[in-house]
Design an enzyme around this catalytic site. Sequence first.
Site, PDB file in Angstrom:
ATOM      1  N   LYS A 252       0.859  -1.188   0.000  1.00  0.00           N
ATOM      2  CA  LYS A 252       0.000   0.000   0.000  1.00  0.00           C
ATOM      3  C   LYS A 252       0.881   1.218   0.000  1.00  0.00           C
ATOM      4  O   LYS A 252       2.001   1.190   0.519  1.00  0.00           O
ATOM      5  CB  LYS A 252      -0.885   0.027   1.245  1.00  0.00           C
ATOM      6  CG  LYS A 252      -2.095   0.895   1.102  1.00  0.00           C
ATOM      7  CD  LYS A 252      -3.158   0.150   0.338  1.00  0.00           C
ATOM      8  CE  LYS A 252      -4.486   0.836   0.300  1.00  0.00           C
ATOM      9  NZ  LYS A 252      -5.535  -0.106  -0.077  1.00  0.00           N
TER      10      LYS A 252
HETATM   11  N1  GLU Z   1      -7.168   0.152  -3.306  1.00  0.00           N
HETATM   12  C1  GLU Z   1      -7.966  -0.995  -3.636  1.00  0.00           C
HETATM   13  C2  GLU Z   1      -8.041  -1.927  -2.448  1.00  0.00           C
HETATM   14  O1  GLU Z   1      -7.894  -1.526  -1.316  1.00  0.00           O
HETATM   15  C3  GLU Z   1      -7.506  -1.677  -4.923  1.00  0.00           C
HETATM   16  C4  GLU Z   1      -6.094  -2.159  -4.926  1.00  0.00           C
HETATM   17  C5  GLU Z   1      -5.613  -2.662  -6.289  1.00  0.00           C
HETATM   18  O2  GLU Z   1      -6.388  -2.667  -7.220  1.00  0.00           O
HETATM   19  O3  GLU Z   1      -4.443  -3.011  -6.360  1.00  0.00           O
HETATM   20  O4  GLU Z   1      -8.341  -3.077  -2.584  1.00  0.00           O
END
Ligand code: GLU
Length: 423
Positions: A113
């Site tokens: 993240k």
């Molecule tokens: N931010 C989204 C999540 O928390 C998508 C992450 C992604 O597509 O890599 O799942």
Amino acid sequence: MNASTSGVTSGKLFLETVLQNVKRATELANIPSDIYEFLKIPKRVVIVSIPIRDQNGKVTNYIGYRVQHNNALGPYKGGIRYYPTVDLDEVTALAMLMTYKCAAVSLPFGGAKGGVACDPKKLSLEEIEKITRRYTYMISEVIGPYVDIPAPDVYTDARVMAWIMDTYSQLKGRQVPEVVTGKPVYLGGCEGREEATGFGVCVTTREACRVLGIPVKGARIAIQGFGNVGTYAALHLANLGAKIVAVSDSKGAIYNKDGFNVEKLIAHKKNTGTVLGFPSATQIGEKELLQLDVDVLIPAAIEGVLTKEVAEKVQARIVAEGANGPTTTEGSQVLQEKGIFVVPDILANAGGVTASYFEWIQNLQREHWPREKVLNMLEEKMVKAFNDVVETANKMEIGMRDAVMVLSVSRVALAVQTLGIWP
Ligand code: GLU
């Protein structure tokens, strides 16, 4: 934004919540404690400074993070959020959730993240672009199509992903669309990616209704948060005949017992910047929304909203977690004691990363799939994952959150154990 009404917990508390859930899962699944100790620490943490000069020549230095938690099952994967309260603990907690989310829906990805502590609502588009490009430049050494693939998250969107792709591609001297997902469709993005998280929330909510014998047609639904996840969940659920009786955004909440016309509500929000003031709606408090007499409550904003105190007053029969980490440990306990059926975050909102996976495959193969194909494949994956979790919950006589964690932590643990330690 006021922390007490938005529900934002401190990053530290959020990280503790995630770690407690992982620990309980390792105990339930008889996974050795040294694996838990290993998974407690991210593999890599990158902290960068992002100095930006505004129109008046004044320099503001923002702080950015990329936390790469685990890549035993594949390249790191996870979004990037721009939010004032972003800190290292929060990004770490979210990176860990990504590892288990990808494992929950059996994607060949690990978890990461990113985040920049800034308030996009107070920034110009030029400033957001500068932050994005400088941030990408600073993390360009540790991301890549087979290394770590970012995506959108809170207050980042397809345009931000286009800037990430462009910056990375400029640095490499060739087009590398597969370095990031959630791009605009005309720039290598996946049809249906934008609606995918909300669509997945809709599919898992529908499945939860099926388990409890609640007809989706006419089901009363309250949605906290009317951003990407909330709007598309509302649209898809309304298409199934559900009544969206309450929604909220950062400015407040509204209610109509007969349900809203979701398309008109989206247009209203687009025009005015808020759901407030929508015709035939009564304004209510945000806490009140969470405690309404509804069939389904969908927290789709930010972590830490369903605390013990709030959970005690939740009347919904189903809580489908569109947001990441909306329920605290104590809140979770209360929901379970009250017999509320929870579709946990890493299951409910896994539609986004699943569509990201489809985007990544298409980019690597220079293909472009139609929306129908994407949504069908997505639905199939979500339903399978949902059924696996229900089966585990029933077999082990545990709640849905513990069940999804048992399944996903076991998958990650097996990979970690098999790979061993090197060097
Ligand atoms: N931010 C989204 C999540 O928390 C998508 C992450 C992604 O597509 O890599 O799942």
